[in-house]
Design a protein around this motif. Structure first.
Motif, PDB file in Angstrom:
ATOM      1  N   ALA A  57     -55.904   2.704  -6.619  1.00 11.73           N
ATOM      2  CA  ALA A  57     -55.312   3.975  -6.242  1.00 11.73           C
ATOM      3  C   ALA A  57     -54.647   3.866  -4.878  1.00 11.73           C
ATOM      4  N   ARG A  58     -53.628   4.696  -4.661  1.00  9.61           N
ATOM      5  CA  ARG A  58     -52.943   4.758  -3.383  1.00  9.61           C
ATOM      6  C   ARG A  58     -53.484   5.895  -2.546  1.00  9.61           C
ATOM      7  N   GLY A  59     -53.808   5.617  -1.292  1.00  9.65           N
ATOM      8  CA  GLY A  59     -54.292   6.637  -0.393  1.00  9.65           C
ATOM      9  C   GLY A  59     -53.205   7.606   0.002  1.00  9.65           C
ATOM     10  N   ARG A  60     -53.601   8.841   0.264  1.00 13.20           N
ATOM     11  CA  ARG A  60     -52.650   9.821   0.770  1.00 13.20           C
ATOM     12  C   ARG A  60     -52.196   9.407   2.164  1.00 13.20           C
ATOM     13  N   ALA A  61     -51.025   9.901   2.558  1.00  7.81           N
ATOM     14  CA  ALA A  61     -50.397   9.487   3.802  1.00  7.81           C
ATOM     15  C   ALA A  61     -51.347   9.623   4.991  1.00  7.81           C
ATOM     16  N   GLY A  62     -51.504   8.538   5.738  1.00  7.84           N
ATOM     17  CA  GLY A  62     -52.326   8.548   6.935  1.00  7.84           C
ATOM     18  C   GLY A  62     -53.816   8.576   6.694  1.00  7.84           C
ATOM     19  N   ILE A  63     -54.247   8.387   5.444  1.00  6.84           N
ATOM     20  CA  ILE A  63     -55.652   8.519   5.088  1.00  6.84           C
ATOM     21  C   ILE A  63     -56.217   7.202   4.563  1.00  6.84           C
ATOM     22  N   VAL A  64     -57.407   6.843   5.043  1.00  5.44           N
ATOM     23  CA  VAL A  64     -58.214   5.771   4.466  1.00  5.44           C
ATOM     24  C   VAL A  64     -59.594   6.368   4.240  1.00  5.44           C
ATOM     25  N   GLU A  86     -66.917   6.191  -8.690  1.00  3.94           N
ATOM     26  CA  GLU A  86     -67.431   5.869  -7.378  1.00  3.94           C
ATOM     27  C   GLU A  86     -66.502   4.921  -6.629  1.00  3.94           C
ATOM     28  N   PHE A  87     -66.505   5.074  -5.331  1.00  2.77           N
ATOM     29  CA  PHE A  87     -65.702   4.242  -4.447  1.00  2.77           C
ATOM     30  C   PHE A  87     -66.236   2.820  -4.425  1.00  2.77           C
ATOM     31  N   VAL A  88     -65.322   1.848  -4.413  1.00  4.33           N
ATOM     32  CA  VAL A  88     -65.696   0.443  -4.328  1.00  4.33           C
ATOM     33  C   VAL A  88     -65.236  -0.172  -3.009  1.00  4.33           C
ATOM     34  N   ALA A  89     -63.933  -0.074  -2.720  1.00  3.92           N
ATOM     35  CA  ALA A  89     -63.378  -0.712  -1.530  1.00  3.92           C
ATOM     36  C   ALA A  89     -62.043  -0.088  -1.179  1.00  3.92           C
ATOM     37  N   ALA A  90     -61.637  -0.225   0.077  1.00  2.99           N
ATOM     38  CA  ALA A  90     -60.336   0.254   0.527  1.00  2.99           C
ATOM     39  C   ALA A  90     -59.794  -0.677   1.599  1.00  2.99           C
ATOM     40  N   ILE A  91     -58.480  -0.647   1.775  1.00  2.25           N
ATOM     41  CA  ILE A  91     -57.819  -1.491   2.760  1.00  2.25           C
ATOM     42  C   ILE A  91     -56.683  -0.705   3.392  1.00  2.25           C
ATOM     43  N   THR A  92     -56.510  -0.846   4.705  1.00  2.00           N
ATOM     44  CA  THR A  92     -55.457  -0.132   5.407  1.00  2.00           C
ATOM     45  C   THR A  92     -54.089  -0.693   5.057  1.00  2.00           C
ATOM     46  N   TRP A  93     -53.049   0.015   5.481  1.00  2.00           N
ATOM     47  CA  TRP A  93     -51.690  -0.316   5.048  1.00  2.00           C
ATOM     48  C   TRP A  93     -51.262  -1.717   5.430  1.00  2.00           C
ATOM     49  N   ARG A 133     -41.038   2.568  -3.435  1.00  2.00           N
ATOM     50  CA  ARG A 133     -40.429   2.147  -2.178  1.00  2.00           C
ATOM     51  C   ARG A 133     -41.375   2.195  -0.994  1.00  2.00           C
ATOM     52  N   THR A 134     -42.470   2.957  -1.075  1.00  7.11           N
ATOM     53  CA  THR A 134     -43.333   3.180   0.080  1.00  7.11           C
ATOM     54  C   THR A 134     -44.700   2.518  -0.027  1.00  7.11           C
ATOM     55  N   PHE A 135     -44.846   1.515  -0.893  1.00 14.97           N
ATOM     56  CA  PHE A 135     -46.133   0.873  -1.105  1.00 14.97           C
ATOM     57  C   PHE A 135     -46.757   0.380   0.197  1.00 14.97           C
ATOM     58  N   SER A 136     -45.989  -0.317   1.010  1.00 11.97           N
ATOM     59  CA  SER A 136     -46.537  -0.964   2.197  1.00 11.97           C
ATOM     60  C   SER A 136     -46.974   0.007   3.281  1.00 11.97           C
ATOM     61  N   ASN A 137     -46.644   1.270   3.174  1.00 13.66           N
ATOM     62  CA  ASN A 137     -46.990   2.263   4.183  1.00 13.66           C
ATOM     63  C   ASN A 137     -48.297   3.000   3.908  1.00 13.66           C
ATOM     64  N   TYR A 138     -49.001   2.642   2.837  1.00  9.33           N
ATOM     65  CA  TYR A 138     -50.175   3.395   2.416  1.00  9.33           C
ATOM     66  C   TYR A 138     -51.398   2.501   2.281  1.00  9.33           C
ATOM     67  N   ALA A 139     -52.555   3.089   2.602  1.00  7.93           N
ATOM     68  CA  ALA A 139     -53.809   2.440   2.279  1.00  7.93           C
ATOM     69  C   ALA A 139     -53.985   2.382   0.762  1.00  7.93           C
ATOM     70  N   MET A 140     -54.762   1.413   0.304  1.00  9.47           N
ATOM     71  CA  MET A 140     -55.049   1.260  -1.116  1.00  9.47           C
ATOM     72  C   MET A 140     -56.552   1.155  -1.317  1.00  9.47           C
ATOM     73  N   GLY A 141     -57.012   1.607  -2.474  1.00  8.35           N
ATOM     74  CA  GLY A 141     -58.435   1.568  -2.755  1.00  8.35           C
ATOM     75  C   GLY A 141     -58.737   1.180  -4.189  1.00  8.35           C
ATOM     76  N   TRP A 142     -59.975   0.781  -4.409  1.00 10.71           N
ATOM     77  CA  TRP A 142     -60.515   0.511  -5.744  1.00 10.71           C
ATOM     78  C   TRP A 142     -61.694   1.440  -6.002  1.00 10.71           C
ATOM     79  N   PHE A 143     -61.716   2.027  -7.188  1.00 14.69           N
ATOM     80  CA  PHE A 143     -62.825   2.836  -7.664  1.00 14.69           C
ATOM     81  C   PHE A 143     -63.278   2.291  -9.008  1.00 14.69           C
ATOM     82  N   ARG A 144     -64.463   2.715  -9.444  1.00 13.41           N
ATOM     83  CA  ARG A 144     -64.945   2.307 -10.760  1.00 13.41           C
ATOM     84  C   ARG A 144     -65.734   3.438 -11.398  1.00 13.41           C
ATOM     85  N   GLN A 145     -65.797   3.406 -12.728  1.00 13.01           N
ATOM     86  CA  GLN A 145     -66.545   4.407 -13.460  1.00 13.01           C
ATOM     87  C   GLN A 145     -67.215   3.762 -14.665  1.00 13.01           C
TER      88      GLN A 145
END
Length: 124
Positions: A97-104, A46-53, A27-39
């Protein structure tokens, strides 16, 4: 709670392109930053990219700047990673991955839900 499922990985020649998708439930997808990592085998995640909510800001590791683009469609509960000019060193399992609340951020511990990953292999 939250489930993330990646798709779109595969085998591509150097210089080619792929688009990864991450479908999210919850229900809360749109309220969180999202990111991509790779291994990659034998290497750390390692971190690849992130986007704000709201998609207003994006962030990339230096080695993919100008080649990769992260985007999201909150109406579809989906985040994307467009990968162009792929190189053999991009070969890895890619995770969304989903970012923790208020975090990018660019650290793995700043994210609280993870998908199972999709394999990207770039041949030379």
């Amino acid at each position: 709670q939250v489930q993330l499922v990646e798709s779109g990985g595969g085998l591509v020649q150097a210089g080619g392109s792929l688009r990864l998708s991450c479908a999210a439930s919850g229900r809360t997808f749109s309220n969180y930053a999202m990111g991509w990592f790779r291994q990659a085998p034998g290497k750390e995640r390692e971190f690849v990219a992130a986007i704000t909510w709201n998609g207003g800001s994006t962030y990339y590791r230096d080695s993919v700047k100008g080649r990769f683009t992260i985007s999201r469609d909150n109406a579809k509960n989906t985040v994307y990673l467009e990968m162009n000019s792929l190189k053999p060193e991009d070969t890895a399992v890619y995770y969304c991955a989903r970012g923790r609340a208020g975090i990018v951020g660019s650290k793995w511990f700043e994210y609280d839900y993870w998908g199972q990953g999709t394999q990207v292999t770039v041949s030379s």
